[in-house]
Design an enzyme around this catalytic site. Structure first.
Site, PDB file in Angstrom:
ATOM      1  N   THR A  78      -4.235   9.711 -12.388  1.00 48.05           N
ATOM      2  CA  THR A  78      -2.885   9.669 -12.956  1.00 48.05           C
ATOM      3  C   THR A  78      -2.296   8.280 -12.769  1.00 48.05           C
ATOM      4  OG1 THR A  78      -2.569  12.014 -12.594  1.00 48.05           O
ATOM      5  CG2 THR A  78      -0.572  10.685 -12.857  1.00 48.05           C
ATOM      6  N   CYS A 102     -10.008 -19.056  12.809  1.00 50.50           N
ATOM      7  CA  CYS A 102      -9.112 -18.327  13.695  1.00 50.50           C
ATOM      8  C   CYS A 102      -8.026 -17.586  12.938  1.00 50.50           C
ATOM      9  CB  CYS A 102      -8.522 -19.256  14.737  1.00 50.50           C
ATOM     10  SG  CYS A 102      -9.612 -19.349  16.167  1.00 50.50           S
TER      11      CYS A 102
HETATM   12 ZN   LIG Z   1      -9.193 -19.468  18.198  1.00 51.79          ZN
END
Ligand SMILES: [Zn+2]
Ligand SMILES: Cc1ncc(COP(=O)(O)O)c(C=O)c1O
Lengths: 396, 122
Positions: free
Chosen positions: A239, A327
């Site tokens: 839908t 990181c």
């Molecule tokens: Zn780091």
């Protein structure tokens, strides 16, 4: 005093345009019908879907029956690649793509490799451009699909999609392009480009999240990704998210209507930012192509410092950006795109992407240019890779 | 993402710098993994009299370096060697899971600096 906030992460997502929101709102609780229903509630929703489809078709230079709504840009990419692979496996099992695609494409290709398909990942040069010659050489008798992104989400490099599509056409190979980042920043006309399949996403063009479009040229053979009811002419059941579809239609319309002005505005902000950073900060490198780049993309590497530390420091002064550093990705490796353009790990870790949008102003750019240099200087003063020599000269 | 202690050490790191006539220097990490930590020691009567660091890395790596230098300053060599990565993370009040690996360097760096010191003593 309220802190100044500058959002320059428009390649991650954009705010919903007020006109888009306005058109969407009635479809949550007033015109809430199911477009498949026969009654007036359903017909109202169906009509809105048709209008949105028409708007997207116009924006892309396609026919309305070639526009299919999906649950995201990621789904559109998955559908294009898996759909063509499965529907054409009697013809061959070879797919060509690039090393710098979005994960929506790369991980789909890796999945297909586990299921007997063979994938060639084209290299890019130091600016992020593919080589058309390498593309031609990669084609085999078993090649069934070529998928090359229109513009890269990290470094903004724009590929020669028209030329690449022409090569595919000559060899009668299907051609798909992930245009999620190009949409709204580059002119897109599927017929002019000669592509068979093209993906876009709502939330990158001031539309809502959780909506995408796959353009499927009439006649292209591809399997469904999702099986179920009769929605989207049986090809993408479920839908419909009507409000999001309506928002996608309006966002696509606005993106193309304002394209030239948008490109002018973004280019001016972008170049001011690029030149300003070059002028104020030593030991920086612009990632991506100097000219063949998205009007809204700025990506720099700052030597001797790491991207996450840079992002956090910017966030503390209200500036929202992104980085290709490991990181920030939760993995140990920096972004595959920065690796593919040949950056050393060290330089890749120090990357910063500033992606501009309609909401940004000259004042935003000035604020960034004022805040960024002392932040870079502070982080460099902590870095063992950076040494200040006598006489003020810098050495590594 | 980070707690206040981590942010405090990231924005106002303690003991940043280098010691010219250091008794021990330790450098660990690599640009590959995104973090490099360099530690400088001044040792007197088996006690860490002064310690400085320079770190290339994310906020987690910088905050870990900072708090570690605070923790071992004034301690004996043996006490410093007993410091573990868990001690560093605990002192920071915890780190987000994917960022813990960035703090491991702090333990490795102090060990490497002490090793260098011991080598020089011989
Ligand atoms: Zn780091
Ligand atoms: C190039 C590219 N392709 C695909 C996607 C995925 O789009 P969506 O977020 O709608 O799934 C993105 C968004 O991050 C993108 O930048």
């Amino acid at each position: 005093m309220t802190k100044r906030r500058v959002y320059v992460d428009n390649s991650a997502t954009t705010p919903v345009h007020p006109q888009v929101l306005e058109e969407m709102l009635p479809f949550f609780n007033e015109n809430f019908g199911n477009p498949s229903s026969v009654h007036s509630f359903g017909r109202q929703a169906k009509k809105a879907m048709d209008k949105a489809r028409e708007r997207v078709a116009v924006a892309l230079g396609a026919k309305t029956e070639e526009i299919f709504f999906t649950g995201s840009g990621t789904e559109a990419d998955n559908w294009a690649v898996k759909g063509v692979a499965l529907a054409n496996k009697d013809k061959g099992n070879h797919i060509i793509t690039t090393k710098i695609e979005h994960h929506a494409l790369l991980h789909t290709c890796e999945y297909l490799e586990k299921h007997g398909f063979e994938v060639t990942y084209l290299d890019v040069d130091e600016y992020g451009l593919i080589s058309l010659k390498q593309l031609e050489e990669a084609i085999k008798d078993s090649t069934i699909l070529i998928s090359i992104m229109f513009a890269n989400n990290e470094i903004g490099t724009i590929q020669p999609i028209g030329e690449a599509a022409r090569i595919a056409k000559e060899k009668e190979i299907y051609f798909h392009t992930d245009s999620v980042q190009a949409m709204g920043n580059v002119k897109i006309d599927v017929k002019e480009l000669g592509v068979d399949l093209l993906s876009i996403s709502g939330h990158k063009i001031m539309g809502p999240k959780g909506i995408g479009v796959l353009y499927i040229r009439k006649g292209v053979r591809l399997d469904n990704l999702i099986h179920g009811g009769a929605q989207e002419r049986r090809r993408r059941p479920g839908t419909e998210n009507v409000a999001a579809v309506v928002g996608m239609g309006k966002a696509a319309q606005l993106a193309t209507e304002n394209l030239e002005q948008h490109i002018r505005d973004m280019t001016s902000l972008r170049d001011k930012l690029i030149n300003g950073i070059y002028e104020r900060i030593p030991h920086v490198k612009l990632n991506g192509h100097p000219t063949e780049r998205l009007a809204n993309n700025v990506n720099f590497s700052f030597e001797f410092i790491e991207g996450e530390a840079l992002l956090l420091s910017l966030d503390m002064v209200g500036i929202a950006a992104s980085s290709g550093s490991a990181c920030t990705s939760g993995s140990l490796d920096p972004s595959h795109v920065l690796m593919a353009i040949g950056l050393s790990h060290e330089i890749a870790h120090g990357s910063l992407r500033l992606s501009l949008g309609e909401i940004n102003t000259d004042e935003d750019v000035e604020y960034i240019l004022e805040q960024l240099p002392p932040i870079v200087e502070r982080l460099r003063s902590l870095s063992p890779l950076f040494k200040q020599c006598e006489g003020g000269k810098v050495s590594v | 993402m980070y707690n206040e202690t981590v942010m405090e050490h990231f924005t106002n790191p303690r003991n940043v710098g280098e010691i010219e006539d250091a008794d021990g220097i330790g450098e660990v990490g690599s640009p590959q993994c995104g973090d490099i930590m360099k530690i400088f020691l001044k040792v007197e009567d088996n006690i860490i009299k002064d310690i400085k660091f320079k770190t290339f890395g994310c906020a987690s790596a910088i905050a870990s370096s900072s708090i570690m230098t605070d923790m071992v300053k004034g301690k004996t060599i043996e006490e410093a060697l007993a410091l573990t990565n868990k001690d560093v993370v605990d002192a920071l009040g915890g780190l987000p899971k994917p960022k813990v690996h960035c703090s491991v360097l702090a333990e490795e760096a102090i060990r490497s600096a002490i090793e260098d010191y011991k080598k020089k003593m011989k």
